[in-house]
Scaffold this active site. Structure first.
Site, PDB file in Angstrom:
ATOM      1  CG  HIS A   1      -2.002  -1.090   1.049  1.00  0.00           C
ATOM      2  ND1 HIS A   1      -2.975  -1.196   1.974  1.00  0.00           N
ATOM      3  CD2 HIS A   1      -2.242  -2.024   0.145  1.00  0.00           C
ATOM      4  CE1 HIS A   1      -3.722  -2.267   1.714  1.00  0.00           C
ATOM      5  NE2 HIS A   1      -3.433  -2.680   0.469  1.00  0.00           N
TER       6      HIS A   1
ATOM      7  CD  GLU B   1      -1.592   3.933   3.328  1.00  0.00           C
ATOM      8  OE1 GLU B   1      -1.483   3.219   2.385  1.00  0.00           O
ATOM      9  OE2 GLU B   1      -2.997   3.879   3.750  1.00  0.00           O
TER      10      GLU B   1
ATOM     11  CG  LEU C   1     -11.069  -3.125 -30.233  1.00  0.00           C
ATOM     12  CD1 LEU C   1     -12.288  -3.684 -29.409  1.00  0.00           C
ATOM     13  CD2 LEU C   1     -11.403  -1.535 -30.380  1.00  0.00           C
TER      14      LEU C   1
ATOM     15  NE  ARG D   1      -3.056   0.723 -32.179  1.00  0.00           N
ATOM     16  CZ  ARG D   1      -4.174   0.853 -32.179  1.00  0.00           C
ATOM     17  NH1 ARG D   1      -4.789  -0.449 -31.685  1.00  0.00           N
ATOM     18  NH2 ARG D   1      -4.833   1.548 -32.981  1.00  0.00           N
TER      19      ARG D   1
ATOM     20  CG  LEU E   1     -23.239  -1.108 -27.669  1.00  0.00           C
ATOM     21  CD1 LEU E   1     -24.298  -2.081 -27.617  1.00  0.00           C
ATOM     22  CD2 LEU E   1     -21.626  -1.897 -27.729  1.00  0.00           C
TER      23      LEU E   1
END
Ligand code: AOF
Ligand code: ZN
Length: 360
Positions: free
Chosen positions: A54, A56, A208, A211, A295
């Protein structure tokens, strides 16, 4: 007191956290800065990748001096649970910090204020809510995931000034300029998954992939109600990236690396609400929709997206038959528009990037 200094340090936390975008999912983006009473920075840390330390802990580990009596600022409440690492709150108590400043209470039920409680009980001064709105925006994906148990959804579109994404023959290369397109690569690097339609796969055969230099590929999700795409399409390349097809048909001849999710259909199309819930169950926490007007409309109609990211090029197509970025609503009144909120704009060379939140 010290509001200005705290804000400046919190901005630094957020900037540190942002460096890990695309690498921490399903965990949050967290940055931490340790400083003394003169606001001299002692050390910094961030949560670099899922499963890693984490923020911290990384800040504590990189400090080269005793931390007794020092302050730490972090954009999210320090955790109180034993997860992949021991609780950060306990570590801060052990190190003798005198003050902990955080941006947000952690909505994760394992934490949910208990980190703050524990610090206070140990006699540490705790300040909560510095730059809260900015911290919330930074972790918008994590917050939605934790609070609603739902995937965060953004629609990305690239249009002419008159809202067209392609000519009637499907020609769309290129509406926006290279700066906008580079921005899209950055988005692909941030989101867990990129989603498109069978229509887009059939029309453009996109790959898709991301790059961007140093970037990573998002999961590819294809909505293909009737399994009309060819397994030869580029999106199905076996390049080590997860590929998911959301469909209402049971049989498929896709290669074995393609995950098929059979969804109920709604009005002849994949039930998007069901499909998004499935994606959440499949550990996907954010989706960038890069599809066409039909869509996009279906997502908006189902009240699913959180955000719209629209790149607008200073071009006018002007052909009535050209394809709109949102296609198919019947609305007579301006009052029935979807009004986006928290709108921001950015100029990218000649294009404008408009970002806004949906409110349903
Ligand atoms: C992080 N990084 O810097 C902080 C987090 O999966 P675990 O065991 O690492 O725990 C993740 C939870 O810890 C996360 O959901 C959030 O509630 C809390 N804080 N998580 O990944 C960090 N500070
Ligand atoms: Zn922690």
């Amino acid at each position: 007191m010290f509001e200005k200094e705290y804000k400046k340090l919190m901005r630094r936390c957020n900037a540190l956290a942002k460096k890990s975008e695309g690498h921490t999912s399903p965990n949050p983006l967290v940055g931490a800065v340790i400083f003394d009473d003169d606001f001299r920075i002692i050390s910094e840390g961030r949560h670099e990748y899922y499963g890693g330390n984490h923020a911290e802990r990384n800040a504590v580990l990189s400090a080269k001096e005793d931390l007794k009596g020092k302050s730490i600022i972090v954009n999210l409440e320090p955790c109180s649970h034993h997860g992949k690492t021991p609780p950060c709150a306990d570590m801060l108590i052990e190190k003798g910090f005198k003050r902990v400043i955080c941006g947000l209470v952690d909505p994760n039920p394992e934490v949910a204020g208990q980190g703050i409680e524990r610090l206070k009980k140990a006699g540490i001064e705790v300040i909560v809510g510095v730059l809260e709105d900015e911290c919330r925006e930074l972790n918008k994906i994590f917050l939605k995931n934790q609070i609603k148990k739902e995937v965060y959804i953004a629609i990305k579109t690239a249009t002419t000034l008159d809202g067209k994404i392609a000519t009637k023959t499907g020609n769309s290369k290129w509406i926006t300029d290279e700066k906008s397109r580079a921005q899209v690569q950055k988005l692909r690097n941030k989101y867990d998954a990129i989603l498109t339609s069978s229509k887009t796969v059939l029309a453009d055969n996109p790959s898709l992939t991301c790059r961007m230099r140093g970037g990573r590929n998002p999961v590819r999700v294809i909505v293909d109600t009737n399994l009309s795409t060819s397994p030869e399409a580029k999106v199905y390349n076996n390049d080590g990236t997860r590929v998911i097809v959301l469909t209402s048909k049971k049989n498929s001849n896709f290669p074995s690396h393609v995950e098929i999710v059979v969804c109920p259909s709604k009005n002849g199309h994949v039930d998007l609400k069901y499909a998004m819930q499935k994606l959440f169950e499949m550990k996907i926490r954010s989706v960038l929709v890069e599809a066409g007007g039909t869509l996009n409309k279906a997502f908006i109609e189902e009240q699913l997206p959180d955000e719209l990211i629209q790149f607008i090029a200073p071009k006018i197509l002007g052909d009535k038959a050209g394809i709109n970025c949102v296609e198919g609503f019947k609305r007579d009144e301006i009052s029935s528009c979807n009004n986006l909120t928290m709108v921001s704009t950015k100029i990218l060379k000649n294009d404008i990037m408009v970002v806004g939140k949906f409110k349903f």
